[in-house]
Each structure stands twice: as structure tokens, then as C-alpha cells.
Design a protein around this motif. Sequence first.
Motif: not given
Length: 171
Positions: A142-147, A116-123
Amino acid sequence: MRLPRLYRRAPRGWEDVKRELEAAGVPRIGDVAEQDAIDAHDLRSAPSRRSRRPQGNAPTRMSDEPMIDEDVIEQAARRLWEATPPGTRIVVFGSHAWARASAHSDLDLLVIEPGRVESPAIEAVRLRRALRGMLLAAEIFVISESSARQWRPVSNSLIGAALAEGRELTQ
């Protein structure tokens, strides 16, 4: 009817303006014909902006060859894999994936993290810092695999287009 104090003075006419200009020493239009001829000659003899060439060892500014080659892309991917969890996928999309990159193209990267990616912008900012020192014009998404699974069928979305038309880098 009496005018307010501000408007008591009669409005100035063209004759008043001409007298003030003459008193200030501004030449009349008919008197500047000779100066106009001199200026026109100077413009014809001056080099145009288009004909200027870089002098000495100055690099040429407009080049059609890409500034970001495959070695730089691979080095950026290695740095990103070191900064992300195991199992992260990186997709190059945009002009570098479609072989239409020019000297003005940036590098578009889609980073797909397994968890899970909490905050794509911060990552994305954190991962951009991993590329520090490369002098690389890059955009990182940045995105998660589920997204990625959710957005893959949506062809007119950024993620769908990147997954459909981009090229995935391998470790």
C-alpha cells in the motif's frame, strides 16, 4: 608429575573398545556381510520415491497451470475497492502480470490510495483481512498517490517496476 584424579585411568585403546563391543553382542564388520546382502536386495525391490503416484482422487502437486485465474483476481480487486477510499488504484505486478504464473505463484498487488497513508503496513494488514475467506496467496503493498509519483521514475525499485511492468485493474 602426578595426573589429576580425572585422568588417573589409562586412556582406552582400540582393543578395549573391541572387547566392549563384543561383550555387548555387536557383530563384527566381517560378520555382517550376509545382512548387507539382504538389505541391498530389499532396497532394489522397494519402490523409489520418484515413482510414487497420487492414489485415488488425490490432486497432483506439481502443475504448471496457474491456480489464480482472472476471475479470482477481479474478485480480490472488488473486495479491495470496497475497503479503500474512492479513487484507489490497484496494480497487479509480478508473475501474474507478466503471464508467467505457475501453481506456486502468489498474487502481487500494489494498492495506490489517493490520500495520505499513515502506516502502509497496518493498511496492508487491514486490506488483507478484506480478502479473508478467499484462500488466496497474495502480497499487498500500500502506498499513497504522491509516493507513486515520487517512485515511478526509479526503475529498480519495487514501486517503479510495478508501475512500469504491472497492469492496472479497472473498476
